[in-house]
Write an enzyme that holds these catalytic residues in place. Structure first.
Site: not given
Length: 294
Positions: A120, A138, A146, A149, A200, A240, A282
């Site tokens: 994530q 994500h 962009c 475009c 663009c 979490s 961890l």
């Protein structure tokens, strides 16, 4: 339709009634030893690299509201605020290095214990540690897209252009957030100059990450479900599971009667679905895990 962002989660009776998580990684060792494991990682795995999480004891949601997709696309002032703060925060993200947790995941994958890695996080540290074929649920702050475009470019290129457009921009980051955003006074933000898409000319340049309130691309979600279908077990690391984009895979695995193992400091939304819950930092937990297996 875009989902409403879930920024916080309060544990209900189904979580609070559970016994405390163990400090013993032996059940995780036994599960991982058989292979076929898919890792689902969250911000907690990157805290030891200097990138704070959102919801831990010092999580940034206690003092900071992340940029939402609606705020970003809805006004140029919202984009100006984001890019001024992210331009500064990006320097910290770009300098971050993988920690023992990232290296342990890469080592477990290299030895054949893991069939896939879903993260994530948007910091790219799993890949930097040597992990292969990581599904970045994500997205990644390394890229810019962009929205008109759809061309993507390296973040380093935008960083150079923003520096050229803001030669006198000077500010100090008081706090870095997992999305690369920082806190800056409005007085500093309002003097920050945006740049157009080099392809663009659009002003809708966005980091190639999924903002709160934005949907994860469907093909990416389907790849994750396929991994879970093929997996023997799911190992959650440092999340979490507040956000549905990751939590749904835990529910899906549990519904398919696949073991769910969670290593996280503190309660998680997925605890009622877990067969094993380990409450340890961890770095320590994954070092113990790899020592037992490698």
């Amino acid at each position: 339709m875009r989902s409403r962002p879930t920024l916080t989660w309060s544990p209900g009776p189904d979580v609070l009634s559970l016994a405390p998580g163990t400090a013993d990684v032996a059940p995780v060792v036994d599960a991982v030893r058989d292979g076929g494991v898919v890792v689902l990682s969250g911000a907690g795995i990157s805290t030891e690299s200097g990138i704070p999480d959102y919801r831990g004891e010092t999580g940034s949601l206690r003092t900071h509201t992340p940029m939402t997709y609606g705020d970003f696309v809805g006004s140029e002032s919202g984009r100006q605020r984001y890019w001024a703060r992210s331009h500064l925060g990006w320097r910290t993200i770009a300098r971050a290095h993988p920690n023992a947790g990232h290296r342990a995941v890469a080592a477990l994958q290299a030895r054949g214990y893991l069939d896939g890695i879903i993260t994530q996080n948007v910091d790219g540290l799993h890949s930097a540690a040597g992990a292969r074929d990581v599904i970045e649920l994500h997205g990644n702050l390394d890229r810019v897209i962009c929205l008109d475009c759809r061309q993507t470019t390296p973040r380093e290129e935008l960083d150079v252009r923003l520096r050229e457009a803001n030669p006198t921009f000077e500010a100090q980051a008081t706090r870095i957030n997992p999305d690369g955003d920082v806190d800056l006074p409005d007085e500093v933000v309002k003097h920050f100059h945006l740049v157009d898409c080099a392809n663009c000319g659009s002003r809708l340049l966005k980091p190639d990450v999924v903002f709160f309130g934005e949907n994860v691309p469907k093909p990416r979600v389907e790849r994750c479900y396929h991994l879970i279908d093929e997996a023997r077990a799911v190992l959650v690391l440092g999340s979490s599971l507040t956000v549905m984009s990751g939590f749904r895979f835990v529910r899906y695995a549990a519904k398919s009667a696949k073991p769910v193992l969670i290593i996280n400091q503190g309660l998680t939304r997925g605890d009622p679905y877990a067969t094993t819950r380990v409450n340890l930092p961890l770095g320590q937990a994954l070092t113990n895990l790899t020592t037992a297996l490698l």
